[in-house]
Design a protein around this motif. Structure first.
Motif, PDB file in Angstrom:
ATOM      1  N   ALA A  43      85.304  28.502 102.538  1.00  0.00           N
ATOM      2  CA  ALA A  43      85.693  29.817 103.054  1.00  0.00           C
ATOM      3  C   ALA A  43      86.560  30.609 102.075  1.00  0.00           C
ATOM      4  O   ALA A  43      86.874  31.779 102.333  1.00  0.00           O
ATOM      5  CB  ALA A  43      86.446  29.655 104.369  1.00  0.00           C
ATOM      6  N   GLU A  44      86.916  30.012 100.948  1.00  0.00           N
ATOM      7  CA  GLU A  44      87.811  30.700 100.003  1.00  0.00           C
ATOM      8  C   GLU A  44      87.095  31.869  99.343  1.00  0.00           C
ATOM      9  O   GLU A  44      85.953  31.772  98.920  1.00  0.00           O
ATOM     10  CB  GLU A  44      88.314  29.717  98.946  1.00  0.00           C
ATOM     11  N   LYS A  45      87.808  32.993  99.229  1.00  0.00           N
ATOM     12  CA  LYS A  45      87.264  34.181  98.587  1.00  0.00           C
ATOM     13  C   LYS A  45      87.355  34.031  97.062  1.00  0.00           C
ATOM     14  O   LYS A  45      88.390  33.614  96.532  1.00  0.00           O
ATOM     15  CB  LYS A  45      88.029  35.433  99.016  1.00  0.00           C
ATOM     16  N   VAL A  46      86.292  34.389  96.372  1.00  0.00           N
ATOM     17  CA  VAL A  46      86.273  34.346  94.911  1.00  0.00           C
ATOM     18  C   VAL A  46      85.696  35.669  94.387  1.00  0.00           C
ATOM     19  O   VAL A  46      85.029  36.411  95.118  1.00  0.00           O
ATOM     20  CB  VAL A  46      85.436  33.165  94.373  1.00  0.00           C
ATOM     21  N   GLN A  47      85.957  35.940  93.117  1.00  0.00           N
ATOM     22  CA  GLN A  47      85.448  37.144  92.473  1.00  0.00           C
ATOM     23  C   GLN A  47      84.825  36.776  91.131  1.00  0.00           C
ATOM     24  O   GLN A  47      85.259  35.819  90.481  1.00  0.00           O
ATOM     25  CB  GLN A  47      86.570  38.157  92.254  1.00  0.00           C
ATOM     26  N   PHE A  48      83.822  37.522  90.733  1.00  0.00           N
ATOM     27  CA  PHE A  48      83.169  37.284  89.448  1.00  0.00           C
ATOM     28  C   PHE A  48      82.462  38.562  89.027  1.00  0.00           C
ATOM     29  O   PHE A  48      82.505  39.578  89.731  1.00  0.00           O
ATOM     30  CB  PHE A  48      82.188  36.105  89.538  1.00  0.00           C
ATOM     31  N   ASP A  49      81.811  38.524  87.884  1.00  0.00           N
ATOM     32  CA  ASP A  49      81.094  39.698  87.374  1.00  0.00           C
ATOM     33  C   ASP A  49      79.654  39.352  87.056  1.00  0.00           C
ATOM     34  O   ASP A  49      79.339  38.212  86.669  1.00  0.00           O
ATOM     35  CB  ASP A  49      81.758  40.238  86.105  1.00  0.00           C
ATOM     36  N   VAL A  50      78.810  40.337  87.213  1.00  0.00           N
ATOM     37  CA  VAL A  50      77.424  40.254  86.759  1.00  0.00           C
ATOM     38  C   VAL A  50      77.252  41.287  85.654  1.00  0.00           C
ATOM     39  O   VAL A  50      77.541  42.477  85.869  1.00  0.00           O
ATOM     40  CB  VAL A  50      76.430  40.528  87.905  1.00  0.00           C
ATOM     41  N   TYR A  51      76.845  40.846  84.466  1.00  0.00           N
ATOM     42  CA  TYR A  51      76.592  41.751  83.346  1.00  0.00           C
ATOM     43  C   TYR A  51      75.093  41.879  83.139  1.00  0.00           C
ATOM     44  O   TYR A  51      74.384  40.876  83.018  1.00  0.00           O
ATOM     45  CB  TYR A  51      77.263  41.249  82.072  1.00  0.00           C
ATOM     46  N   VAL A  52      74.647  43.118  83.104  1.00  0.00           N
ATOM     47  CA  VAL A  52      73.219  43.400  82.916  1.00  0.00           C
ATOM     48  C   VAL A  52      73.021  43.876  81.481  1.00  0.00           C
ATOM     49  O   VAL A  52      73.519  44.937  81.101  1.00  0.00           O
ATOM     50  CB  VAL A  52      72.724  44.473  83.902  1.00  0.00           C
TER      51      VAL A  52
END
Length: 600
Positions: A43-52
């Motif tokens: 249930a922990e919130k995480v953040q990341f990026d998608v590079y196109v």
């Protein structure tokens, strides 16, 4: 490795009152790998990026040549971020398909900027969407991160565009190049140490009253914040008001710390000294991971405020290859970062990077990172991001200037670039042997020979070669085999209220970034990839059409390559600079003695 610290309050520093107060250890630089602690709760919130990645890269390269070719209709017609995206990035339909794929997986795209999509969601959603497992992990310094054990695979719309997921690497490859040094015995000796205004006089920078960076903006990309009181002490000593520094935190940034802000303070003090009236924006990263670097570059491109950006950090290209990563190839990270540099060039931004301080031998064998005894010898490799063809790579020398006991004058006499052989591995703290302290240079294994290097002779190389030019870097770190070269020198820096001698291409790179700000002020336009300008000047000098732009024939050796009597070499590139001639303004009044009205 041991270094000598000079602990003198700059408020009371006289011309020769430098006191050596002892030797203290300094940490080695290494590829840092986080240690797994436990799985991330579902249930922990995480953040990341998608590079196109750019979808029209081939066309972009053709257009970049046109944008940097005088007489072409596209010459210096720099693009806005929106114009760039419309021409070369993913289409709105492609981006929307990726967002829909993320949404369907229970993830939320919170920011869509250029070819970066910032995403948040629960750990369970991320693991299900990408068939991976997330772990809490920690670096040696205690910094916490979330990582995967392998690169995150993609599918669907993301796979179709070549998109990559970043933010979960658990590895920091890049490191800064600044080192503390023993301060040598200019106004102190013929070998320094040098304040910024000493260097401006030696390299014939224009008078402060002619060009000082007014109306330009310099970006400094690095991790850790700065100390304003240190800036006031440093510039105040030379009777100059502290320039305008503003911190922009990327992903939260990193705080000022006298133990970790050595590079930050150096970069700001050198760029500010060379262009005192420029606005200087510190893009403060949380660390020097590739994830953070891409986020920082994306922020710089989106803001589009900076005319020139300095990066005094890097890592051996070899460390991105599969052979150095248990069979996993991470060179795609460097390629994506190169996409960002290319976009910056199209927006008119000049990127400047230190070529590195380990000469031509910038990498150690894989076994060395297991800290095995007798792990092998240093290997040939150039450093990235200096090796990007969209970045100006700056190498370094040791400078010799005039010394008058009754005057602060620092007039140019000569330079040398002989690397210091090392008895111990000061770069990674391993048992690797055969290392050198010196100007980084050689052939890239990631990037082909760019168009601007067709203007000069780089031997039989079909690859991008570095550096492009050089300025003073200094020498004599701890761990030198035998004695240091007599002309090894240093720059001065204030950190935590203490004056230090500092060495490295970490100093020569921001010096050139400052000079580029003066060029932008003079010409009234951004330069984009300044290598086109640099190599055109080198070609003109080789043909006798202009003179004195580059000091050539500087003797030197960087562990594998030697300098040459004329022309380009893989130690100093095209040479060091006469700044006023670099500006194609030989009658320009120059900076005279330090602390004078022309050179405060």
């Amino acid at each position: 490795m041991n270094i000598l610290e000079v602990s003198v309050n700059v408020r009371t520093l006289g011309f020769v009152s430098l006191l050596s107060l002892g030797a203290l250890p300094t940490s080695a630089f290494a590829v840092e790998k986080a240690v797994v602690q436990a799985p991330v709760a579902a249930a922990e919130k995480v953040q990341f990026d998608v590079y196109v990645p750019l979808q029209q890269r081939a066309q972009l390269e053709k257009d970049l040549v046109a944008m940097h070719t005088a007489g072409n209709a596209m010459y210096r017609k720099w693009l806005t971020p929106q114009q760039f995206d419309a021409r070369y990035a993913a289409t709105p339909a492609q981006t929307q398909a990726i967002v829909e794929q993320l949404t369907a997986a229970g993830l939320q795209a919170t920011v869509i900027a250029g070819h970066r999509i910032h995403v948040s969601g629960t750990s369970a959603s991320v693991e299900k969407a990408f068939a991976t497992t997330l772990y809490h992990a920690a670096y040696q310094n205690g910094h916490q991160t979330i990582m995967t054990l392998h690169p995150v695979p993609t599918s669907g719309a993301m796979y179709a565009t070549g998109a990559l997921v970043t933010g979960f690497s658990g590895t920091i490859r890049l490191h800064s190049f600044a080192h503390k040094s023993a301060i040598p015995a200019n106004r102190y000796s013929t070998a320094g140490p040098y304040w910024f205004d000493d260097l401006k006089q030696a390299y014939s920078f224009p008078s402060y009253q002619a060009y000082n960076g007014a109306g330009t903006t310099i970006g400094v990309l690095i991790s850790n914040d700065f100390s304003q009181s240190d800036m006031n002490l440093y510039f105040g000593h030379e009777k100059l008001t502290s320039p305008s520094f503003t911190t922009i935190n990327v992903d939260g940034g990193a705080p000022f710390d006298p133990s970790d802000s050595l590079e930050t303070n150096l970069d700001l003090q050198q760029t500010g000294g060379m262009a005192p009236k420029a606005k200087i924006l510190l893009y403060n990263l949380p660390d020097l991971s590739d994830d953070s670097l891409m986020d920082g570059l994306s922020q710089i491109l989106t803001d589009n405020k900076t005319d020139v950006v300095n990066m005094s950090f890097g890592e051996a290209e070899l460390f991105y290859t599969a052979a150095d990563n248990d069979g996993e190839d991470f060179t795609y990270l460097a390629q994506e970062e190169d996409d960002l540099f290319a976009q910056g060039n199209a927006q008119g931004i000049t990127f400047v990077a230190a070529s590195g301080d380990s000469g031509a031998l910038a990498a150690v064998p894989v076994d060395c990172f297991n800290y095995e005894p007798n792990c092998g010898k240093f290997q040939l490799s150039v450093n990235f991001p200096a090796s990007s063809p969209h970045v100006v790579a700056v190498g370094g020398t040791n400078l010799k200037t005039t010394y008058f006991p009754t005057s602060p004058a620092s007039l140019y006499i000569s330079e040398e670039a002989y690397a210091d052989p090392l008895a111990e591995d000061i770069f990674y703290g391993t048992s690797a042997t055969g290392g050198y302290w010196g100007s980084g240079g050689g052939n890239s294994i990631l990037f082909a020979k760019p168009a601007f290097q067709l203007f000069t002779k780089t031997g039989s190389a079909t690859a991008r070669t570095v550096p492009d030019l050089a300025l003073h870097m200094g020498g004599c770190p701890g761990g030198v085999l035998g004695t240091c070269n007599p002309l090894d020198s240093a720059d001065l820096e204030v950190l935590g209220g203490v004056l230090y001698g500092v060495i490295g291409t970490s100093a020569s790179s921001p010096d050139f970034a400052g000079l580029m700000a003066l060029a932008i002020q003079q010409y009234g336009t951004r330069f984009g990839n300044a290598n086109y300008y640099i190599y055109l000047l080198a070609l003109a000098q080789s043909k006798g059409l202009i003179a004195n732009v580059f000091h050539q024939g500087v003797p030197g050796f960087n562990g594998y390559y030697y300098t040459t009597p004329t022309g380009y070499n893989r130690v100093l590139g095209n040479g060091t600079l006469n700044a006023k001639d670099f500006l194609l303004n030989p009658t320009l009044p120059v900076a005279r003695n330090p602390q004078s009205p022309s050179n405060p």
